[in-house]
Design a protein around this motif. Structure first.
Motif, PDB file in Angstrom:
ATOM      1  N   TYR A 210       0.895  -1.106  -0.050  1.00 35.54           N
ATOM      2  CA  TYR A 210      -0.056  -0.097  -0.052  1.00 35.54           C
ATOM      3  C   TYR A 210       0.982   0.991   0.055  1.00 35.54           C
ATOM      4  CZ  TYR A 210      -3.557   3.435   1.651  1.00 35.54           C
ATOM      5  OH  TYR A 210      -4.415   4.536   1.621  1.00 35.54           O
ATOM      6  N   MET A 211       0.864   2.167  -1.129  1.00 36.60           N
ATOM      7  CA  MET A 211       1.970   3.145  -1.156  1.00 36.60           C
ATOM      8  C   MET A 211       1.179   4.232  -0.652  1.00 36.60           C
ATOM      9  SD  MET A 211       3.950   0.884  -2.193  1.00 36.60           S
ATOM     10  CE  MET A 211       5.347   2.179  -2.703  1.00 36.60           C
ATOM     11  N   GLN A 212       0.926   4.467   0.316  1.00 39.91           N
ATOM     12  CA  GLN A 212       0.486   5.746   1.214  1.00 39.91           C
ATOM     13  C   GLN A 212       1.229   5.673   2.420  1.00 39.91           C
ATOM     14  OE1 GLN A 212      -1.360   8.405   0.303  1.00 39.91           O
ATOM     15  NE2 GLN A 212      -1.088   7.892  -1.730  1.00 39.91           N
ATOM     16  N   ILE A 213       1.639   6.748   2.851  1.00 43.57           N
ATOM     17  CA  ILE A 213       2.008   6.841   4.309  1.00 43.57           C
ATOM     18  C   ILE A 213       0.978   7.098   5.232  1.00 43.57           C
ATOM     19  CG2 ILE A 213       3.667   8.326   6.003  1.00 43.57           C
ATOM     20  CD1 ILE A 213       5.247   8.891   3.367  1.00 43.57           C
ATOM     21  N   LEU A 214       0.912   6.426   6.440  1.00 39.67           N
ATOM     22  CA  LEU A 214      -0.159   6.572   7.419  1.00 39.67           C
ATOM     23  C   LEU A 214       0.140   7.608   8.168  1.00 39.67           C
ATOM     24  CD1 LEU A 214      -1.034   2.746   8.051  1.00 39.67           C
ATOM     25  CD2 LEU A 214      -1.895   4.170   6.211  1.00 39.67           C
ATOM     26  N   SER A 215      -0.752   8.298   8.758  1.00 40.62           N
ATOM     27  CA  SER A 215      -0.804   9.556   9.687  1.00 40.62           C
ATOM     28  C   SER A 215      -0.194   9.028  11.105  1.00 40.62           C
ATOM     29  CB  SER A 215      -1.972  10.227   9.908  1.00 40.62           C
ATOM     30  OG  SER A 215      -2.856   9.641  10.544  1.00 40.62           O
ATOM     31  N   ASP A 216       0.228   9.694  11.879  1.00 43.06           N
ATOM     32  CA  ASP A 216       0.793   9.348  13.114  1.00 43.06           C
ATOM     33  C   ASP A 216      -0.770   8.766  13.921  1.00 43.06           C
ATOM     34  OD1 ASP A 216       3.197  10.185  12.553  1.00 43.06           O
ATOM     35  OD2 ASP A 216       3.453  11.763  13.780  1.00 43.06           O
ATOM     36  N   ASP A 217      -1.537   9.440  13.882  1.00 44.54           N
ATOM     37  CA  ASP A 217      -2.968   9.041  14.533  1.00 44.54           C
ATOM     38  C   ASP A 217      -3.176   7.662  14.388  1.00 44.54           C
ATOM     39  OD1 ASP A 217      -2.771  11.554  15.847  1.00 44.54           O
ATOM     40  OD2 ASP A 217      -4.249  12.359  14.654  1.00 44.54           O
TER      41      ASP A 217
ATOM     42  N   ALA B 212      -3.594   4.402  16.432  1.00 41.18           N
ATOM     43  CA  ALA B 212      -4.702   3.642  16.578  1.00 41.18           C
ATOM     44  C   ALA B 212      -4.516   2.061  16.369  1.00 41.18           C
ATOM     45  CB  ALA B 212      -6.100   4.249  15.496  1.00 41.18           C
ATOM     46  N   LEU B 213      -3.663   1.807  15.197  1.00 41.54           N
ATOM     47  CA  LEU B 213      -3.198   0.438  14.784  1.00 41.54           C
ATOM     48  C   LEU B 213      -2.069  -0.042  15.402  1.00 41.54           C
ATOM     49  CD1 LEU B 213      -3.944   0.841  10.966  1.00 41.54           C
ATOM     50  CD2 LEU B 213      -5.656   0.203  12.927  1.00 41.54           C
ATOM     51  N   ASN B 214      -1.694   0.352  16.708  1.00 44.91           N
ATOM     52  CA  ASN B 214      -0.563   0.034  17.333  1.00 44.91           C
ATOM     53  C   ASN B 214      -0.455  -1.498  17.467  1.00 44.91           C
ATOM     54  OD1 ASN B 214       2.050   0.343  18.598  1.00 44.91           O
ATOM     55  ND2 ASN B 214       1.250   0.117  20.586  1.00 44.91           N
TER      56      ASN B 214
ATOM     57  N   ALA C  59       9.256  -7.595   6.752  1.00 48.04           N
ATOM     58  CA  ALA C  59       8.044  -7.320   7.449  1.00 48.04           C
ATOM     59  C   ALA C  59       8.042  -6.715   8.861  1.00 48.04           C
ATOM     60  CB  ALA C  59       7.362  -8.818   7.180  1.00 48.04           C
ATOM     61  N   HIS C  60       7.331  -5.888   9.100  1.00 47.58           N
ATOM     62  CA  HIS C  60       7.685  -5.085  10.304  1.00 47.58           C
ATOM     63  C   HIS C  60       5.999  -4.633  10.798  1.00 47.58           C
ATOM     64  CE1 HIS C  60       7.181  -1.075   8.597  1.00 47.58           C
ATOM     65  NE2 HIS C  60       7.845  -1.587   7.773  1.00 47.58           N
ATOM     66  N   TYR C  61       6.000  -4.125  12.216  1.00 45.42           N
ATOM     67  CA  TYR C  61       4.923  -3.707  12.469  1.00 45.42           C
ATOM     68  C   TYR C  61       4.806  -2.134  12.156  1.00 45.42           C
ATOM     69  CZ  TYR C  61       3.434  -7.581  15.346  1.00 45.42           C
ATOM     70  OH  TYR C  61       2.932  -8.816  15.832  1.00 45.42           O
ATOM     71  N   VAL C  62       3.666  -1.424  11.886  1.00 46.39           N
ATOM     72  CA  VAL C  62       3.724   0.045  11.584  1.00 46.39           C
ATOM     73  C   VAL C  62       3.758   0.698  12.684  1.00 46.39           C
ATOM     74  CG1 VAL C  62       2.287   1.584  10.343  1.00 46.39           C
ATOM     75  CG2 VAL C  62       2.156  -0.649   9.322  1.00 46.39           C
ATOM     76  N   THR C  63       4.730   1.772  12.410  1.00 51.70           N
ATOM     77  CA  THR C  63       4.753   2.907  13.436  1.00 51.70           C
ATOM     78  C   THR C  63       4.777   4.110  12.774  1.00 51.70           C
ATOM     79  OG1 THR C  63       7.404   3.004  13.495  1.00 51.70           O
ATOM     80  CG2 THR C  63       6.051   1.267  15.107  1.00 51.70           C
ATOM     81  N   ALA C  64       4.704   5.261  13.445  1.00 54.38           N
ATOM     82  CA  ALA C  64       4.914   6.546  12.955  1.00 54.38           C
ATOM     83  C   ALA C  64       6.230   6.744  12.291  1.00 54.38           C
ATOM     84  CB  ALA C  64       4.755   7.763  13.882  1.00 54.38           C
ATOM     85  N   ASP C  65       7.337   6.175  12.679  1.00 54.96           N
ATOM     86  CA  ASP C  65       8.517   6.090  12.310  1.00 54.96           C
ATOM     87  C   ASP C  65       8.641   5.302  10.840  1.00 54.96           C
ATOM     88  OD1 ASP C  65       9.610   7.694  14.022  1.00 54.96           O
ATOM     89  OD2 ASP C  65       9.786   5.750  15.500  1.00 54.96           O
ATOM     90  N   LEU C  66       8.747   5.954   9.652  1.00 53.13           N
ATOM     91  CA  LEU C  66       8.318   5.183   8.277  1.00 53.13           C
ATOM     92  C   LEU C  66       9.455   4.093   7.893  1.00 53.13           C
ATOM     93  CD1 LEU C  66       6.712   5.240   5.567  1.00 53.13           C
ATOM     94  CD2 LEU C  66       8.616   6.781   4.676  1.00 53.13           C
TER      95      LEU C  66
END
Length: 282
Positions: free
Chosen positions: A170-177, A181-183, A218-225
């Protein structure tokens, strides 16, 4: 009575008596421990444990038996039915290799997930969703609509009772918020190169520099891209005889395999967070 099989996974600050307390509580709940793995982190001094049990008792009895232990040891505790499919929302853009690997493994019965919906910012992969009989939701994203798009995504997560979100290229950067929410409940895949190549056509950049190893993380998504806790990685060797297009094809294969393994381990409750690192039980 029929036998029920459950997975108990837990983490807490390490101290004496954890294994004794947990195994004793499970015995009192009528459980037979069929598999047990544990790890104490020397860096964080946290304790991690994954236990498979068989019992004639319902899951409520296990929760009641472990509740005092959970409180006494300040545990993060999860109990789930072994093999129960994890409700998963997959996000994609235009490249379908990672999505197809996930859906093929799920349909083949080797990946314990259930996919009620696929979300994309493009329409390119709708035919693949249709082929697998999965609802496809198109949510375009621009700078002006990003907040609304992410709100729609969270509405789908709630509507479909989603446990895991997978970013399959998915080629979009997710917002920090949204990351917050998906931590711990969102997994991403990206290429891995030494040295690292970012931006457009990373495989072509790697080919131009004569890279000898390509791979995926493969990694968990965080605000740090692309810097979240790593779940799984794979590398393969390449050489001067390979073309840039062959790099791309080989990289896609590695990305699909790596993401599918990571999602499978998460769904089987084999992955636990230890700060910025993960504990992954085999």
């Amino acid at each position: 009575m029929s036998t029920n099989e459950f997975i108990v996974s837990l983490s807490c600050p390490d101290r004496p008596g954890i294994v004794h307390a947990v195994s004793g509580a499970l015995l009192q709940a009528g459980c037979n421990i069929t598999e047990s793995q544990q790890f104490e982190s020397p860096e964080t001094h946290n304790f991690f444990m994954r236990i498979a049990v068989a019992t004639e008792q319902p899951i409520a009895s296990l929760r009641a038996a472990l509740e005092p232990i959970e409180a006494a040891f300040s545990m993060t505790l999860d109990i789930s039915a072994e093999g129960a499919p994890l409700r998963t929302l997959i996000m994609c853009s235009t490249e379908g290799h990672a999505l197809n690997d996930l859906l093929f493994a799920q349909r083949a019965g080797t990946l314990p997930i259930e996919v009620p919906v696929i979300v994309s910012n493009h329409l390119d992969l709708k035919p693949m969703a249709d082929f697998y009989g999965i609802e496809f939701v198109h949510i375009p994203v621009t700078a002006a609509t990003k907040a609304d798009a992410e709100a729609q995504l969270l509405e789908l997560v709630a509507k479909h009772d989603i446990d895991l979100v997978v970013l399959a290229r998915y080629m979009q950067i997710l917002s920090d918020d949204l990351c917050r929410a998906l931590n711990g409940k969102a997994i991403n895949i990206h290429h891995s190169f030494l040295p690292s190549f970012k931006g457009a056509k990373p495989y072509h950049q790697a080919h131009a520099r004569g890279v000898k190893l390509i791979g995926a993380t493969a990694h968990y998504v965080t605000a740090d891209l692309d810097e979240g806790p790593i779940i799984e990685q794979e590398v393969i060797r390449v050489d001067h005889a390979r073309t840039a297009n062959q790099f791309v094809a080989m990289g896609r294969n590695v990305e699909g395999r790596t993401l599918t393994r990571a999602v499978g381990w998460h769904a089987e409750r084999r992955v636990m967070l230890d700060g910025h690192r993960t504990v992954v039980f085999s």
